[in-house]
Structure formats: C-alpha cells, structure tokens
Design a protein around this motif. Structure first.
Motif, PDB file in Angstrom:
ATOM      1  N   ASP A   1       6.032  -1.445   2.912  1.00 43.74           N
ATOM      2  CA  ASP A   1       5.422  -1.905   4.167  1.00 43.74           C
ATOM      3  C   ASP A   1       3.942  -2.214   3.989  1.00 43.74           C
ATOM      4  OD1 ASP A   1       7.793  -1.689   5.504  1.00 43.74           O
ATOM      5  OD2 ASP A   1       7.349   0.266   6.384  1.00 43.74           O
ATOM      6  N   PHE A   2       3.231  -1.378   3.259  1.00 39.30           N
ATOM      7  CA  PHE A   2       1.801  -1.569   3.047  1.00 39.30           C
ATOM      8  C   PHE A   2       1.358  -0.775   1.834  1.00 39.30           C
ATOM      9  CE2 PHE A   2       2.440   1.634   6.420  1.00 39.30           C
ATOM     10  CZ  PHE A   2       1.956   2.765   5.782  1.00 39.30           C
ATOM     11  N   CYS A   3       0.175  -1.103   1.363  1.00 35.68           N
ATOM     12  CA  CYS A   3      -0.440  -0.388   0.226  1.00 35.68           C
ATOM     13  C   CYS A   3      -1.931  -0.328   0.504  1.00 35.68           C
ATOM     14  CB  CYS A   3      -0.145  -1.110  -1.085  1.00 35.68           C
ATOM     15  SG  CYS A   3      -0.963  -0.392  -2.541  1.00 35.68           S
ATOM     16  N   VAL A   4      -2.323   0.567   1.395  1.00 41.35           N
ATOM     17  CA  VAL A   4      -3.728   0.705   1.762  1.00 41.35           C
ATOM     18  C   VAL A   4      -4.538   1.071   0.524  1.00 41.35           C
ATOM     19  CG1 VAL A   4      -5.381   2.053   3.118  1.00 41.35           C
ATOM     20  CG2 VAL A   4      -3.222   1.318   4.148  1.00 41.35           C
ATOM     21  N   ALA A   5      -5.636   0.347   0.297  1.00 41.51           N
ATOM     22  CA  ALA A   5      -6.428   0.547  -0.913  1.00 41.51           C
ATOM     23  C   ALA A   5      -7.033   1.939  -0.968  1.00 41.51           C
ATOM     24  CB  ALA A   5      -7.532  -0.501  -0.979  1.00 41.51           C
ATOM     25  N   ASP A   6      -6.865   2.568  -2.095  1.00 44.50           N
ATOM     26  CA  ASP A   6      -7.517   3.851  -2.370  1.00 44.50           C
ATOM     27  C   ASP A   6      -8.657   3.579  -3.341  1.00 44.50           C
ATOM     28  OD1 ASP A   6      -8.319   6.402  -2.919  1.00 44.50           O
ATOM     29  OD2 ASP A   6      -6.434   7.056  -3.818  1.00 44.50           O
ATOM     30  N   SER A   7      -9.847   3.350  -2.787  1.00 46.82           N
ATOM     31  CA  SER A   7     -10.995   2.972  -3.633  1.00 46.82           C
ATOM     32  C   SER A   7     -11.436   4.095  -4.551  1.00 46.82           C
ATOM     33  CB  SER A   7     -12.167   2.535  -2.747  1.00 46.82           C
ATOM     34  OG  SER A   7     -12.551   3.584  -1.864  1.00 46.82           O
ATOM     35  N   ASN A   8     -11.003   5.314  -4.267  1.00 45.81           N
ATOM     36  CA  ASN A   8     -11.376   6.455  -5.100  1.00 45.81           C
ATOM     37  C   ASN A   8     -10.268   6.844  -6.075  1.00 45.81           C
ATOM     38  OD1 ASN A   8     -13.913   6.840  -3.769  1.00 45.81           O
ATOM     39  ND2 ASN A   8     -12.812   7.795  -2.063  1.00 45.81           N
TER      40      ASN A   8
ATOM     41  N   LEU B   1      -6.543   2.487 -12.696  1.00 43.56           N
ATOM     42  CA  LEU B   1      -7.111   1.146 -12.714  1.00 43.56           C
ATOM     43  C   LEU B   1      -5.975   0.126 -12.751  1.00 43.56           C
ATOM     44  CD1 LEU B   1      -9.993   1.647 -15.313  1.00 43.56           C
ATOM     45  CD2 LEU B   1     -10.131   1.716 -12.814  1.00 43.56           C
ATOM     46  N   VAL B   2      -5.898  -0.698 -11.706  1.00 42.65           N
ATOM     47  CA  VAL B   2      -4.868  -1.729 -11.609  1.00 42.65           C
ATOM     48  C   VAL B   2      -5.525  -3.039 -11.209  1.00 42.65           C
ATOM     49  CG1 VAL B   2      -3.037  -0.097 -11.021  1.00 42.65           C
ATOM     50  CG2 VAL B   2      -4.385  -1.151  -9.195  1.00 42.65           C
ATOM     51  N   ASN B   3      -4.741  -4.113 -11.182  1.00 41.02           N
ATOM     52  CA  ASN B   3      -5.249  -5.418 -10.766  1.00 41.02           C
ATOM     53  C   ASN B   3      -5.276  -5.463  -9.247  1.00 41.02           C
ATOM     54  OD1 ASN B   3      -6.105  -8.055 -10.720  1.00 41.02           O
ATOM     55  ND2 ASN B   3      -4.081  -8.917 -11.050  1.00 41.02           N
ATOM     56  N   GLY B   4      -6.307  -4.857  -8.679  1.00 40.92           N
ATOM     57  CA  GLY B   4      -6.406  -4.661  -7.237  1.00 40.92           C
ATOM     58  C   GLY B   4      -6.818  -3.221  -7.008  1.00 40.92           C
ATOM     59  N   PHE B   5      -6.121  -2.539  -6.119  1.00 40.74           N
ATOM     60  CA  PHE B   5      -6.393  -1.128  -5.869  1.00 40.74           C
ATOM     61  C   PHE B   5      -5.078  -0.356  -5.828  1.00 40.74           C
ATOM     62  CE2 PHE B   5     -10.072  -3.264  -4.059  1.00 40.74           C
ATOM     63  CZ  PHE B   5     -11.131  -2.466  -4.485  1.00 40.74           C
TER      64      PHE B   5
ATOM     65  N   VAL C   1     -10.746  -6.812   1.174  1.00 44.59           N
ATOM     66  CA  VAL C   1     -10.201  -5.475   0.978  1.00 44.59           C
ATOM     67  C   VAL C   1     -11.304  -4.433   0.869  1.00 44.59           C
ATOM     68  CG1 VAL C   1     -10.116  -5.657  -1.546  1.00 44.59           C
ATOM     69  CG2 VAL C   1      -8.465  -4.195  -0.359  1.00 44.59           C
ATOM     70  N   ALA C   2     -12.508  -4.841   0.496  1.00 44.62           N
ATOM     71  CA  ALA C   2     -13.624  -3.903   0.407  1.00 44.62           C
ATOM     72  C   ALA C   2     -14.028  -3.367   1.772  1.00 44.62           C
ATOM     73  CB  ALA C   2     -14.821  -4.576  -0.266  1.00 44.62           C
ATOM     74  N   GLN C   3     -13.868  -4.198   2.805  1.00 47.61           N
ATOM     75  CA  GLN C   3     -14.215  -3.770   4.170  1.00 47.61           C
ATOM     76  C   GLN C   3     -12.990  -3.290   4.949  1.00 47.61           C
ATOM     77  OE1 GLN C   3     -15.201  -7.051   3.112  1.00 47.61           O
ATOM     78  NE2 GLN C   3     -17.109  -6.182   2.334  1.00 47.61           N
ATOM     79  N   LEU C   4     -11.811  -3.763   4.569  1.00 49.90           N
ATOM     80  CA  LEU C   4     -10.583  -3.473   5.311  1.00 49.90           C
ATOM     81  C   LEU C   4      -9.493  -3.087   4.307  1.00 49.90           C
ATOM     82  CD1 LEU C   4      -9.111  -3.445   8.043  1.00 49.90           C
ATOM     83  CD2 LEU C   4      -8.749  -5.895   7.800  1.00 49.90           C
ATOM     84  N   PRO C   5      -9.367  -1.805   3.978  1.00 47.44           N
ATOM     85  CA  PRO C   5      -8.449  -1.361   2.920  1.00 47.44           C
ATOM     86  C   PRO C   5      -6.997  -1.774   3.137  1.00 47.44           C
ATOM     87  CG  PRO C   5      -9.957   0.411   3.526  1.00 47.44           C
ATOM     88  CD  PRO C   5     -10.156  -0.686   4.536  1.00 47.44           C
ATOM     89  N   GLY C   6      -6.598  -1.959   4.400  1.00 44.81           N
ATOM     90  CA  GLY C   6      -5.222  -2.341   4.690  1.00 44.81           C
ATOM     91  C   GLY C   6      -4.850  -3.722   4.182  1.00 44.81           C
ATOM     92  N   LEU C   7      -5.831  -4.524   3.760  1.00 43.65           N
ATOM     93  CA  LEU C   7      -5.539  -5.847   3.217  1.00 43.65           C
ATOM     94  C   LEU C   7      -4.960  -5.794   1.808  1.00 43.65           C
ATOM     95  CD1 LEU C   7      -8.668  -7.944   4.317  1.00 43.65           C
ATOM     96  CD2 LEU C   7      -6.342  -8.136   5.185  1.00 43.65           C
ATOM     97  N   ASN C   8      -5.056  -4.639   1.152  1.00 44.47           N
ATOM     98  CA  ASN C   8      -4.600  -4.532  -0.226  1.00 44.47           C
ATOM     99  C   ASN C   8      -3.152  -5.001  -0.365  1.00 44.47           C
ATOM    100  OD1 ASN C   8      -5.084  -3.775  -2.943  1.00 44.47           O
ATOM    101  ND2 ASN C   8      -3.982  -1.850  -2.632  1.00 44.47           N
ATOM    102  N   THR C   9      -2.901  -5.882  -1.305  1.00 43.26           N
ATOM    103  CA  THR C   9      -1.610  -6.507  -1.656  1.00 43.26           C
ATOM    104  C   THR C   9      -1.144  -7.563  -0.659  1.00 43.26           C
ATOM    105  OG1 THR C   9      -0.021  -4.999  -0.552  1.00 43.26           O
ATOM    106  CG2 THR C   9      -0.872  -4.322  -2.721  1.00 43.26           C
ATOM    107  N   LEU C  10      -1.888  -7.822   0.408  1.00 40.30           N
ATOM    108  CA  LEU C  10      -1.420  -8.758   1.432  1.00 40.30           C
ATOM    109  C   LEU C  10      -1.859 -10.198   1.185  1.00 40.30           C
ATOM    110  CD1 LEU C  10      -1.788  -6.624   4.697  1.00 40.30           C
ATOM    111  CD2 LEU C  10       0.157  -6.828   3.134  1.00 40.30           C
TER     112      LEU C  10
END
Length: 216
Positions: free
Chosen positions: A29-36, A40-44, A81-90
């Motif tokens: 359904d989603f992959c919210v970015a975990d910046s911490n 290391l992947v191509n994205g977050f 995605v840096a400002q809105l983690p929910g954008l990760n993979t979208l």
C-alpha cells in the motif's frame, strides 16, 4: 537444432525485456520513507507500517509566498520525498514557484523527471531546448490557467514577463526529481572546472570566465 535456436531467441527477448523494463509498481500500500534507516537503497527504506501516521502523508506550506529577494527573483518551494515521506516509491512530487516581476527560474534540468507546470497567477514565459545537434528552443508565454510540459532531462526555464508577481504550481514524475541548474553546475563546481577549458567551450576570454565564476 531449429527448436534450440527458437529457445535461445525467446530467452534473448525475455532478457532484453527485463533489462529495458522501468521501475516496478509498488508491491504494498505504501512505503513511507525512513530517512534514519541504516539500509542504503535506491530511494529510502520503508518505515515500519505500524508506526506510520497521517503526518507522514501530509505537507503544509504551498499557500505561503516564497521569498524572491535573491539574484534571480524567484523561489521554489519543493514537495519531494524529503519534505513528504509518504511520497516514497510513488513516483511523483510537486513544487510551488514564486516570481518577482521579471524574475526567472534559471535554465535547469531534472535528470529523473518530466515536469508539468500550471500558471496560478501572472504571465510566465516558459521554454525548453531540444538535444544536440538541433538545440531548438521551444517557448511560449502562458497566462493564468495555462499548462505546459517539459520533457524529462531537457534544459528548461521560466520567466515572469508581467509587471506583478507570478505563481506557478508544477508536478514532477519522480519522488526525487533532482535539479541541475546549468550556471551553478558549470561555473559553481567545487573544485572549479578549469577556466581555460570553459573559455574554450564558451568561446570567450579567460577573464570573462573568472568574472562569472566569482559570482558562484
């Protein structure tokens, strides 16, 4: 023997289709970015779904006027995605661009995204340049409500050609489109690109290059 060649041909086609395929669709359904995250992947990496909250899919700020008191007379407010983690993979992001009178968004490129722009206020000249060898300039003056698209990777620009402020909203086909501003990349590289090289590339005197580099 014929069946063997047929098999090898089919395998080659399958291999080529795999190599040329674009990024796969999200598998959840989603992959919210975990910046911490330590991975290391191509994205977050994905945040634990059990810890995801509405705030991970929310950004507030595009109603705020950007400060255009700078050398180019514009301000970009990104929502990647840096400002809105929910954008990760979208595969999408957006931004607001504010322009002072005759302010510009300098020639730049997004290496990972196509951009579509909508004028919210004012009159904005937009354009992009096709690739070598034609280097054809395609440009148009847009009014409120007009839409223009910039193909992925091509150098493009925007300029407020009205006497008041101008505002545009842009959509981008990547969660992290990247921005390469031509002048900054060429004249603001650290360490500097050799000035004699740039002088030859731009067919100007080395002193001209030195003067421009000093501004970046």
């Amino acid at each position: 023997m014929a069946s063997r060649f047929l098999f090898l041909g089919l395998m080659s086609m399958i291999t080529c289709s795999i190599v040329l395929a674009s990024d796969s669709s999200p598998l959840q359904d989603f992959c919210v970015a975990d910046s911490n995250g330590p991975v290391l992947v191509n994205g977050f990496a994905c945040k634990d779904a059990k810890l995801v909250q509405a705030s991970d899919f929310f950004f507030s700020g595009l109603h705020l006027v950007g400060n255009t008191s700078n050398a180019v007379g514009s301000r970009v407010t990104p929502v990647t995605v840096a400002q809105l983690p929910g954008l990760n993979t979208l595969g999408i992001s957006m931004a607001r661009i504010d322009f002072a009178p005759w302010g510009i968004n300098p020639p730049h490129t997004h290496p990972r995204a196509t951009e579509i722009l909508t004028v919210i206020q004012g009159s904005i000249q937009v354009g992009f340049v096709t690739s070598n060898p034609e280097n054809r300039l395609i440009n148009k003056v847009l009014q409120k409500g007009d839409v223009f698209v910039f193909p992925e990777g091509l150098v493009h620009f925007q300029r407020n050609v009205g006497h008041g402020i101008a505002i545009a909203i842009v959509g981008l086909s990547s969660q992290n489109p990247g921005v390469i501003t031509v002048a900054n990349a060429v004249f603001g590289a650290k360490p500097d690109i050799p000035n004699d090289l740039l002088a030859k590339a731009f067919q100007v005197d080395v002193k001209v290059v030195d003067q421009i580099q000093s501004k970046f």
